[in-house]
Design a protein around this motif. Structure first.
Motif, PDB file in Angstrom:
ATOM      1  N   ILE A 135      93.446  34.821  57.438  1.00 57.98           N
ATOM      2  CA  ILE A 135      92.072  35.589  56.120  1.00 57.98           C
ATOM      3  C   ILE A 135      93.455  35.861  55.000  1.00 57.98           C
ATOM      4  O   ILE A 135      93.278  35.271  54.162  1.00 57.98           O
ATOM      5  CB  ILE A 135      91.995  36.704  56.802  1.00 57.98           C
ATOM      6  N   SER A 136      94.889  35.751  55.454  1.00 58.59           N
ATOM      7  CA  SER A 136      95.789  36.010  54.219  1.00 58.59           C
ATOM      8  C   SER A 136      95.873  35.340  53.405  1.00 58.59           C
ATOM      9  O   SER A 136      96.455  35.531  52.670  1.00 58.59           O
ATOM     10  CB  SER A 136      96.972  36.788  54.384  1.00 58.59           C
ATOM     11  N   LYS A 137      96.248  33.877  53.996  1.00 61.10           N
ATOM     12  CA  LYS A 137      95.959  32.595  53.510  1.00 61.10           C
ATOM     13  C   LYS A 137      94.855  31.689  53.082  1.00 61.10           C
ATOM     14  O   LYS A 137      95.286  31.033  52.774  1.00 61.10           O
ATOM     15  CB  LYS A 137      97.065  31.718  54.961  1.00 61.10           C
ATOM     16  N   MET A 138      93.784  32.422  52.332  1.00 56.44           N
ATOM     17  CA  MET A 138      92.803  31.805  52.613  1.00 56.44           C
ATOM     18  C   MET A 138      93.073  32.174  50.904  1.00 56.44           C
ATOM     19  O   MET A 138      93.513  33.107  50.451  1.00 56.44           O
ATOM     20  CB  MET A 138      91.414  32.160  53.727  1.00 56.44           C
ATOM     21  N   SER A 139      91.884  31.400  49.930  1.00 59.57           N
ATOM     22  CA  SER A 139      91.753  31.291  49.132  1.00 59.57           C
ATOM     23  C   SER A 139      90.525  32.546  48.690  1.00 59.57           C
ATOM     24  O   SER A 139      89.679  31.827  48.972  1.00 59.57           O
ATOM     25  CB  SER A 139      92.004  29.919  48.134  1.00 59.57           C
ATOM     26  N   PHE A 140      89.752  32.693  47.775  1.00 52.22           N
ATOM     27  CA  PHE A 140      88.521  33.556  47.548  1.00 52.22           C
ATOM     28  C   PHE A 140      88.493  33.571  45.840  1.00 52.22           C
ATOM     29  O   PHE A 140      89.166  33.972  44.661  1.00 52.22           O
ATOM     30  CB  PHE A 140      88.873  35.088  47.563  1.00 52.22           C
ATOM     31  N   CYS A 141      87.137  33.076  45.978  1.00 48.98           N
ATOM     32  CA  CYS A 141      86.856  32.585  44.244  1.00 48.98           C
ATOM     33  C   CYS A 141      86.551  33.543  43.688  1.00 48.98           C
ATOM     34  O   CYS A 141      85.939  33.330  42.589  1.00 48.98           O
ATOM     35  CB  CYS A 141      86.362  31.265  44.126  1.00 48.98           C
ATOM     36  N   GLY A 142      85.530  34.189  44.171  1.00 48.56           N
ATOM     37  CA  GLY A 142      84.874  35.225  43.480  1.00 48.56           C
ATOM     38  C   GLY A 142      83.077  34.387  44.844  1.00 48.56           C
ATOM     39  O   GLY A 142      83.416  33.260  44.439  1.00 48.56           O
ATOM     40  N   PRO A 143      82.048  35.270  44.501  1.00 51.31           N
ATOM     41  CA  PRO A 143      82.371  36.877  43.871  1.00 51.31           C
ATOM     42  C   PRO A 143      83.019  37.394  45.154  1.00 51.31           C
ATOM     43  O   PRO A 143      83.478  37.224  45.879  1.00 51.31           O
ATOM     44  CB  PRO A 143      80.828  37.280  43.919  1.00 51.31           C
ATOM     45  N   ASN A 144      83.881  38.438  44.121  1.00 52.54           N
ATOM     46  CA  ASN A 144      84.171  39.502  44.858  1.00 52.54           C
ATOM     47  C   ASN A 144      83.762  41.069  45.219  1.00 52.54           C
ATOM     48  O   ASN A 144      84.682  41.956  44.911  1.00 52.54           O
ATOM     49  CB  ASN A 144      85.469  39.888  43.765  1.00 52.54           C
ATOM     50  N   VAL A 145      82.483  41.160  45.776  1.00 56.33           N
ATOM     51  CA  VAL A 145      81.589  41.973  45.704  1.00 56.33           C
ATOM     52  C   VAL A 145      81.538  42.306  47.308  1.00 56.33           C
ATOM     53  O   VAL A 145      81.272  40.867  47.927  1.00 56.33           O
ATOM     54  CB  VAL A 145      80.583  42.597  44.898  1.00 56.33           C
ATOM     55  N   ILE A 146      82.259  42.933  47.972  1.00 57.93           N
ATOM     56  CA  ILE A 146      81.968  43.402  49.386  1.00 57.93           C
ATOM     57  C   ILE A 146      80.741  44.568  49.300  1.00 57.93           C
ATOM     58  O   ILE A 146      80.586  45.421  49.454  1.00 57.93           O
ATOM     59  CB  ILE A 146      82.769  44.161  50.250  1.00 57.93           C
ATOM     60  N   ASP A 147      79.434  44.063  50.253  1.00 59.62           N
ATOM     61  CA  ASP A 147      78.788  45.016  50.097  1.00 59.62           C
ATOM     62  C   ASP A 147      78.732  46.206  51.205  1.00 59.62           C
ATOM     63  O   ASP A 147      78.235  45.772  52.541  1.00 59.62           O
ATOM     64  CB  ASP A 147      76.972  44.536  50.408  1.00 59.62           C
TER      65      ASP A 147
ATOM     66  N   ASN B 172      96.914  32.659  41.238  1.00 64.84           N
ATOM     67  CA  ASN B 172      96.969  31.151  41.398  1.00 64.84           C
ATOM     68  C   ASN B 172      95.660  30.723  41.750  1.00 64.84           C
ATOM     69  O   ASN B 172      95.237  30.031  42.465  1.00 64.84           O
ATOM     70  CB  ASN B 172      97.997  31.430  42.484  1.00 64.84           C
ATOM     71  N   GLY B 173      94.548  30.628  40.994  1.00 60.48           N
ATOM     72  CA  GLY B 173      93.315  30.962  40.957  1.00 60.48           C
ATOM     73  C   GLY B 173      92.027  31.210  42.656  1.00 60.48           C
ATOM     74  O   GLY B 173      91.304  31.271  42.842  1.00 60.48           O
ATOM     75  N   THR B 174      92.478  32.791  42.538  1.00 65.22           N
ATOM     76  CA  THR B 174      92.301  33.469  44.010  1.00 65.22           C
ATOM     77  C   THR B 174      91.852  34.362  43.197  1.00 65.22           C
ATOM     78  O   THR B 174      93.059  35.365  42.374  1.00 65.22           O
ATOM     79  CB  THR B 174      92.758  33.182  45.429  1.00 65.22           C
ATOM     80  N   VAL B 175      90.721  35.606  43.818  1.00 64.82           N
ATOM     81  CA  VAL B 175      89.987  36.618  43.940  1.00 64.82           C
ATOM     82  C   VAL B 175      91.562  37.812  44.305  1.00 64.82           C
ATOM     83  O   VAL B 175      91.619  37.707  45.282  1.00 64.82           O
ATOM     84  CB  VAL B 175      89.227  37.073  44.521  1.00 64.82           C
ATOM     85  N   GLN B 176      92.068  38.866  43.017  1.00 67.95           N
ATOM     86  CA  GLN B 176      92.899  39.773  43.640  1.00 67.95           C
ATOM     87  C   GLN B 176      92.441  41.225  44.348  1.00 67.95           C
ATOM     88  O   GLN B 176      93.618  41.954  44.284  1.00 67.95           O
ATOM     89  CB  GLN B 176      93.800  39.776  42.948  1.00 67.95           C
ATOM     90  N   GLU B 177      91.615  41.404  43.803  1.00 70.86           N
ATOM     91  CA  GLU B 177      90.920  42.784  43.624  1.00 70.86           C
ATOM     92  C   GLU B 177      89.285  42.563  44.125  1.00 70.86           C
ATOM     93  O   GLU B 177      88.617  41.535  43.533  1.00 70.86           O
ATOM     94  CB  GLU B 177      90.966  43.997  42.924  1.00 70.86           C
ATOM     95  N   PHE B 178      88.743  43.691  44.658  1.00 69.04           N
ATOM     96  CA  PHE B 178      87.380  43.720  45.261  1.00 69.04           C
ATOM     97  C   PHE B 178      86.592  44.449  44.910  1.00 69.04           C
ATOM     98  O   PHE B 178      87.560  46.276  44.480  1.00 69.04           O
ATOM     99  CB  PHE B 178      87.201  42.972  47.385  1.00 69.04           C
ATOM    100  N   ILE B 179      85.387  44.589  45.025  1.00 71.41           N
ATOM    101  CA  ILE B 179      84.829  46.135  44.617  1.00 71.41           C
ATOM    102  C   ILE B 179      83.928  45.861  46.603  1.00 71.41           C
ATOM    103  O   ILE B 179      83.565  45.268  46.565  1.00 71.41           O
ATOM    104  CB  ILE B 179      83.592  45.573  43.686  1.00 71.41           C
ATOM    105  N   LEU B 180      84.242  47.770  46.687  1.00 67.89           N
ATOM    106  CA  LEU B 180      83.580  47.841  47.353  1.00 67.89           C
ATOM    107  C   LEU B 180      82.285  48.575  47.487  1.00 67.89           C
ATOM    108  O   LEU B 180      82.090  49.377  46.454  1.00 67.89           O
ATOM    109  CB  LEU B 180      84.703  48.578  48.130  1.00 67.89           C
ATOM    110  N   LEU B 181      81.088  48.183  47.556  1.00 68.62           N
ATOM    111  CA  LEU B 181      80.189  48.798  46.834  1.00 68.62           C
ATOM    112  C   LEU B 181      79.346  50.087  47.579  1.00 68.62           C
ATOM    113  O   LEU B 181      78.665  50.984  46.777  1.00 68.62           O
ATOM    114  CB  LEU B 181      78.220  48.370  47.165  1.00 68.62           C
ATOM    115  N   GLY B 182      79.923  50.304  48.929  1.00 70.22           N
ATOM    116  CA  GLY B 182      79.570  51.395  49.030  1.00 70.22           C
ATOM    117  C   GLY B 182      78.015  51.792  50.162  1.00 70.22           C
ATOM    118  O   GLY B 182      77.364  50.408  50.139  1.00 70.22           O
TER     119      GLY B 182
END
Length: 328
Positions: free
Chosen positions: A163-175, A5-15
């Motif tokens: 926060i769960s109701k927000m949309s996430f468009c990308g990028p999907n990288v969490i530093d 539905n136009g929102t990111v469903q997975e993130f990348i944890l850089l660690g």
């Protein structure tokens, strides 16, 4: 990158972005810290549960439950971090990320209330010793423990829901090596709604600053009372006890205040190091600080070893008797 539905469903944890050798060293170090922290906190719980004397004392009822909280706290982030270091598996689904954030944030809030409960215990023990046993009964201790858990997990529901109701468009990288409020909000589609930010700030002010004020007032009253005490021996012993409590409070609130109260943006590497302090190092150090010079814990450990030795000796004697009867 997976969208629904136009929102990111997975993130990348850089660690930790380091070389292979450094990754192996970090994995070894944090695995050791994790195992020691688990062993230390389990030991405290075991001693308090098995020792009938400690199990009746309010401070140790709170301490054993605090150790259980530390076990939950370290297991919220460390296994995932160790897995990422070992396998370089950096993908985390949005639902899993949000769940980790909720549990992590709630346990942090619960620890704030626990530290206030332990400060109240020391305040009543030193400032009102005649009424201490009447007020700090085991039942009242369990009321404080239950209230700490309930308030800690209730405090996070509204921010996490928003926060769960927000949309996430990308990028999907969490530093980062974990899912935290700032890192998640930074990936939200603009414009970012004000409601989640306001709710987080409100919770930070009420939970973190509110409990800091309570702890400062409690230990401040304790220090003033001790300064007026006429008995030098009692004064020195009490100062030694609360100094360890204050060290634990400082180790927890110091990094936490820098992360959540300071509005300025910090360097990601600094953020990771500060987060490591209260997710890995603090749960490892707290049992050592509380119990290293605690005579009652040492005596309880000796009593447990003696009971175990007597039990093993009786088992060996029974086996010898059965063998002797069989030979006859």
């Amino acid at each position: 990158m997976q969208f629904t539905n136009g929102t990111v469903q997975e993130f990348i944890l850089l660690g930790f972005e380091v070389g292979q050798l450094q990754r192996l060293l970090l994995l070894t170090f944090f695995t050791l810290i994790y195992m020691l922290a688990m062993a230390e906190n389990i030991t405290i719980i075991t001693l308090v549960v098995l020792d009938t004397h400690l199990a009746r004392l309010p401070m140790y009822i709170l301490l054993s439950n605090f150790s259980w909280l530390e076990i939950c706290y370290i297991n919220t982030t460390m296994p995932r971090m160790l897995l990422d270091l070992a396998l370089s598996n950096k993908i985390i689904f949005f639902s899993s990320c949000l769940l980790q954030f909720y549990i992590f944030f709630s346990l942090g809030s619960t620890e704030c209330f626990f530290l206030s409960s332990m400060a109240l215990d020391r305040y009543l023990a030193i400032c009102h010793p005649l009424r201490y046993s009447q007020i700090m009964s085991p039942n009242f201790c369990y009321v404080l423990i239950t209230a700490s858990w309930v308030l800690g997990f209730l405090a996070s529901i509204i921010p996490v829901t928003l926060i769960s109701k927000m949309s996430f468009c990308g990028p999907n990288v969490i530093d980062h090596f974990l899912c935290d409020a700032g890192t998640i909000l930074a990936l939200a589609c603009p414009p970012i709604p004000k409601a989640p930010i306001i709710s987080l700030i409100f919770v930070d002010v009420v939970v973190i600053l509110g409990n800091i004020v309570f702890v400062v007032l409690s230990y401040g009253s304790v220090i003033v009372t001790l300064m007026k005490s006429s008995s030098k021996g009692n004064r020195v012993k009490s100062f030694s006890t609360i100094s360890f409590h204050l060290l634990v409070v400082t180790l927890f609130y110091g990094p936490l205040a820098g992360m959540y109260v300071n509005p300025g943006e910090a360097d990601p590497n600094v953020t990771k190091m500060v987060a490591l302090c209260y997710t890995a190092i603090t749960p490892f150090l707290n049992p050592l600080i509380y119990c290293l010079r605690n005579d009652q814990m040492k005596e309880a450990l000796l009593r447990l070893w003696r009971r175990k030795a007597v039990f093993l000796k009786s088992r060996i004697d029974n086996v010898k008797k059965r063998k002797g009867t069989g030979n006859i």
